[in-house]
Motif scaffolding. Structure first.
Motif, PDB file in Angstrom:
ATOM      1  N   ALA A  67     -30.837 -10.697  65.041  1.00 36.61           N
ATOM      2  CA  ALA A  67     -29.683  -9.919  65.512  1.00 36.61           C
ATOM      3  C   ALA A  67     -29.896  -8.417  65.313  1.00 36.61           C
ATOM      4  O   ALA A  67     -29.585  -7.616  66.196  1.00 36.61           O
ATOM      5  N   LEU A  68     -30.450  -8.025  64.170  1.00 35.72           N
ATOM      6  CA  LEU A  68     -30.670  -6.608  63.900  1.00 35.72           C
ATOM      7  C   LEU A  68     -31.720  -6.004  64.829  1.00 35.72           C
ATOM      8  O   LEU A  68     -31.501  -4.943  65.410  1.00 35.72           O
ATOM      9  N   TYR A  69     -32.842  -6.670  64.967  1.00 38.04           N
ATOM     10  CA  TYR A  69     -33.955  -6.099  65.720  1.00 38.04           C
ATOM     11  C   TYR A  69     -33.832  -6.248  67.236  1.00 38.04           C
ATOM     12  O   TYR A  69     -34.624  -5.656  67.971  1.00 38.04           O
ATOM     13  N   THR A  70     -32.818  -6.949  67.693  1.00 40.64           N
ATOM     14  CA  THR A  70     -32.558  -7.032  69.137  1.00 40.64           C
ATOM     15  C   THR A  70     -31.341  -6.206  69.542  1.00 40.64           C
ATOM     16  O   THR A  70     -31.029  -6.112  70.724  1.00 40.64           O
ATOM     17  N   ASP A  71     -30.669  -5.587  68.592  1.00 39.74           N
ATOM     18  CA  ASP A  71     -29.444  -4.826  68.847  1.00 39.74           C
ATOM     19  C   ASP A  71     -29.779  -3.387  69.261  1.00 39.74           C
ATOM     20  O   ASP A  71     -30.367  -2.628  68.483  1.00 39.74           O
ATOM     21  N   GLN A  72     -29.372  -3.014  70.460  1.00 35.74           N
ATOM     22  CA  GLN A  72     -29.659  -1.670  70.990  1.00 35.74           C
ATOM     23  C   GLN A  72     -29.098  -0.579  70.091  1.00 35.74           C
ATOM     24  O   GLN A  72     -29.772   0.418  69.833  1.00 35.74           O
ATOM     25  N   ARG A  73     -27.880  -0.734  69.601  1.00 33.09           N
ATOM     26  CA  ARG A  73     -27.274   0.312  68.768  1.00 33.09           C
ATOM     27  C   ARG A  73     -27.966   0.436  67.415  1.00 33.09           C
ATOM     28  O   ARG A  73     -28.186   1.535  66.925  1.00 33.09           O
ATOM     29  N   VAL A  74     -28.303  -0.684  66.798  1.00 27.13           N
ATOM     30  CA  VAL A  74     -28.996  -0.646  65.514  1.00 27.13           C
ATOM     31  C   VAL A  74     -30.354   0.022  65.671  1.00 27.13           C
ATOM     32  O   VAL A  74     -30.770   0.839  64.848  1.00 27.13           O
ATOM     33  N   MET A  75     -31.054  -0.290  66.748  1.00 26.69           N
ATOM     34  CA  MET A  75     -32.411   0.195  66.952  1.00 26.69           C
ATOM     35  C   MET A  75     -32.471   1.576  67.610  1.00 26.69           C
ATOM     36  O   MET A  75     -33.552   2.130  67.776  1.00 26.69           O
ATOM     37  N   SER A  76     -31.346   2.169  67.944  1.00 24.74           N
ATOM     38  CA  SER A  76     -31.326   3.394  68.745  1.00 24.74           C
ATOM     39  C   SER A  76     -32.149   4.543  68.162  1.00 24.74           C
ATOM     40  O   SER A  76     -32.676   5.359  68.908  1.00 24.74           O
TER      41      SER A  76
ATOM     42  N   ARG B 123     -19.923   3.322  55.579  1.00 25.04           N
ATOM     43  CA  ARG B 123     -19.229   2.744  54.418  1.00 25.04           C
ATOM     44  C   ARG B 123     -20.039   2.840  53.129  1.00 25.04           C
ATOM     45  O   ARG B 123     -19.748   2.143  52.161  1.00 25.04           O
ATOM     46  N   SER B 124     -21.071   3.649  53.112  1.00 27.78           N
ATOM     47  CA  SER B 124     -21.954   3.852  51.954  1.00 27.78           C
ATOM     48  C   SER B 124     -22.852   2.656  51.654  1.00 27.78           C
ATOM     49  O   SER B 124     -23.496   2.610  50.610  1.00 27.78           O
ATOM     50  N   TYR B 125     -22.917   1.670  52.546  1.00 29.17           N
ATOM     51  CA  TYR B 125     -23.789   0.520  52.313  1.00 29.17           C
ATOM     52  C   TYR B 125     -25.246   0.959  52.207  1.00 29.17           C
ATOM     53  O   TYR B 125     -25.973   0.502  51.330  1.00 29.17           O
ATOM     54  N   ALA B 126     -25.690   1.825  53.096  1.00 29.59           N
ATOM     55  CA  ALA B 126     -27.079   2.280  53.054  1.00 29.59           C
ATOM     56  C   ALA B 126     -27.359   3.023  51.743  1.00 29.59           C
ATOM     57  O   ALA B 126     -28.408   2.822  51.125  1.00 29.59           O
ATOM     58  N   ALA B 127     -26.431   3.847  51.308  1.00 26.66           N
ATOM     59  CA  ALA B 127     -26.632   4.600  50.067  1.00 26.66           C
ATOM     60  C   ALA B 127     -26.758   3.664  48.872  1.00 26.66           C
ATOM     61  O   ALA B 127     -27.659   3.834  48.036  1.00 26.66           O
ATOM     62  N   TYR B 128     -25.882   2.680  48.771  1.00 26.96           N
ATOM     63  CA  TYR B 128     -25.961   1.741  47.652  1.00 26.96           C
ATOM     64  C   TYR B 128     -27.245   0.913  47.705  1.00 26.96           C
ATOM     65  O   TYR B 128     -27.861   0.630  46.677  1.00 26.96           O
TER      66      TYR B 128
ATOM     67  N   ILE C 144     -34.597   0.871  56.377  1.00 28.43           N
ATOM     68  CA  ILE C 144     -33.325   0.168  56.275  1.00 28.43           C
ATOM     69  C   ILE C 144     -32.694   0.044  57.651  1.00 28.43           C
ATOM     70  O   ILE C 144     -32.772   0.969  58.469  1.00 28.43           O
ATOM     71  N   VAL C 145     -32.090  -1.115  57.907  1.00 27.60           N
ATOM     72  CA  VAL C 145     -31.293  -1.350  59.114  1.00 27.60           C
ATOM     73  C   VAL C 145     -30.013  -2.063  58.682  1.00 27.60           C
ATOM     74  O   VAL C 145     -30.055  -2.960  57.844  1.00 27.60           O
ATOM     75  N   ILE C 146     -28.901  -1.628  59.234  1.00 27.65           N
ATOM     76  CA  ILE C 146     -27.596  -2.203  58.887  1.00 27.65           C
ATOM     77  C   ILE C 146     -26.804  -2.405  60.162  1.00 27.65           C
ATOM     78  O   ILE C 146     -26.840  -1.556  61.063  1.00 27.65           O
ATOM     79  N   VAL C 147     -26.056  -3.508  60.221  1.00 22.94           N
ATOM     80  CA  VAL C 147     -25.231  -3.758  61.396  1.00 22.94           C
ATOM     81  C   VAL C 147     -24.270  -2.591  61.599  1.00 22.94           C
ATOM     82  O   VAL C 147     -23.786  -1.988  60.635  1.00 22.94           O
TER      83      VAL C 147
ATOM     84  N   ASP D  69     -22.993 -15.785  53.513  1.00 26.23           N
ATOM     85  CA  ASP D  69     -24.393 -16.165  53.575  1.00 26.23           C
ATOM     86  C   ASP D  69     -25.140 -15.322  54.598  1.00 26.23           C
ATOM     87  O   ASP D  69     -26.299 -14.986  54.406  1.00 26.23           O
ATOM     88  N   ALA D  70     -24.450 -14.945  55.679  1.00 24.73           N
ATOM     89  CA  ALA D  70     -25.088 -14.128  56.717  1.00 24.73           C
ATOM     90  C   ALA D  70     -25.270 -12.703  56.202  1.00 24.73           C
ATOM     91  O   ALA D  70     -24.393 -12.149  55.537  1.00 24.73           O
ATOM     92  N   GLY D  71     -26.404 -12.118  56.528  1.00 23.77           N
ATOM     93  CA  GLY D  71     -26.688 -10.760  56.092  1.00 23.77           C
ATOM     94  C   GLY D  71     -26.032  -9.722  56.978  1.00 23.77           C
ATOM     95  O   GLY D  71     -25.665  -9.985  58.123  1.00 23.77           O
ATOM     96  N   ILE D  72     -25.888  -8.526  56.426  1.00 25.23           N
ATOM     97  CA  ILE D  72     -25.327  -7.391  57.167  1.00 25.23           C
ATOM     98  C   ILE D  72     -26.354  -6.278  57.336  1.00 25.23           C
ATOM     99  O   ILE D  72     -26.054  -5.237  57.901  1.00 25.23           O
ATOM    100  N   GLY D  73     -27.556  -6.500  56.846  1.00 25.27           N
ATOM    101  CA  GLY D  73     -28.610  -5.507  56.975  1.00 25.27           C
ATOM    102  C   GLY D  73     -29.843  -5.942  56.216  1.00 25.27           C
ATOM    103  O   GLY D  73     -29.849  -6.997  55.564  1.00 25.27           O
ATOM    104  N   MET D  74     -30.864  -5.106  56.309  1.00 32.73           N
ATOM    105  CA  MET D  74     -32.117  -5.359  55.598  1.00 32.73           C
ATOM    106  C   MET D  74     -32.686  -4.032  55.128  1.00 32.73           C
ATOM    107  O   MET D  74     -32.499  -3.001  55.768  1.00 32.73           O
ATOM    108  N   ILE D  75     -33.364  -4.096  54.001  1.00 32.51           N
ATOM    109  CA  ILE D  75     -34.031  -2.920  53.451  1.00 32.51           C
ATOM    110  C   ILE D  75     -35.372  -3.368  52.901  1.00 32.51           C
ATOM    111  O   ILE D  75     -35.501  -4.496  52.409  1.00 32.51           O
TER     112      ILE D  75
END
Length: 177
Positions: A25-34, A103-108, A94-97, A74-80
């Motif tokens: 889902a992350l690596y096929t998402d146009q907005r995530v990969m922009s 929401r500071s997810y990347a920072a944490y 890092i990639v996050i939905v 159980d489903a992930g919201i990103g990867m680092i």
């Protein structure tokens, strides 16, 4: 053994077979990969996922990858991940939905991985790169105490680096669970 990391908002669990759908889902998402590169088609993303899992199991693998998982989910919201170089450093990615952007997810996640990299892996430097047009990533890098690396930047990418000394002054700002 790869270990899980914790933040006040979510857990970072080592990448495993149960993360296949999140990865695709992350690596096929146009907005995530922009700001990263062109999105993959699902078949390529699935092949890459399985190749990555095989690589992580090999002795001497220089990669560590985690899936961001919120409590009770159980489903992930990103990867680092970290990919070690031959100079005592590691590239961080890092990639996050998109629903969790701002929401500071990347920072944490970066804080948890920086602590792990400097305290447990003995790394001397973490570095990252992004497209020049990615102003959000530039802001995040400054927020996390990364410094620009002009000697390695240019053209299609901007590079940043973080050392244990830089991180020691910022680490208390990111209280980890």
């Amino acid at each position: 053994m790869r270990q899980a990391l914790r933040t006040p908002l979510f857990e970072l669990r080592p990448l495993s077979e149960r993360d296949r759908e999140t990865y695709i889902a992350l690596y096929t998402d146009q907005r995530v990969m922009s700001h990263i590169g062109p999105p993959q088609d699902a078949a390529l993303a699935e092949r890459d996922f399985h190749a990555t899992l095989r690589a992580l199991e090999r002795k001497g693998c220089k990669k560590e990858l985690w899936t961001l998982v919120e409590p009770g989910q159980d489903a992930g919201i990103g990867m680092i991940g970290l990919v070690r170089d031959d100079h005592g450093g590691s590239e961080l990615g890092i990639v996050i939905v998109t629903s969790r952007h701002g929401r500071s997810y990347a920072a944490y996640a970066i804080a948890a991985v920086a602590n792990h990299a400097f305290d447990h892996l003995g790394l001397h430097r973490i570095w990252t790169r992004h497209a020049p047009a990615n102003g959000r990533m530039e802001g995040l890098m400054r927020k996390m105490a990364f410094l620009p690396d002009p000697a390695a930047s240019g053209g299609r990418e901007v590079r940043w680096q973080l050392t244990p000394g830089q991180w020691s002054g910022r680490r208390a700002s990111w209280t980890l669970a």
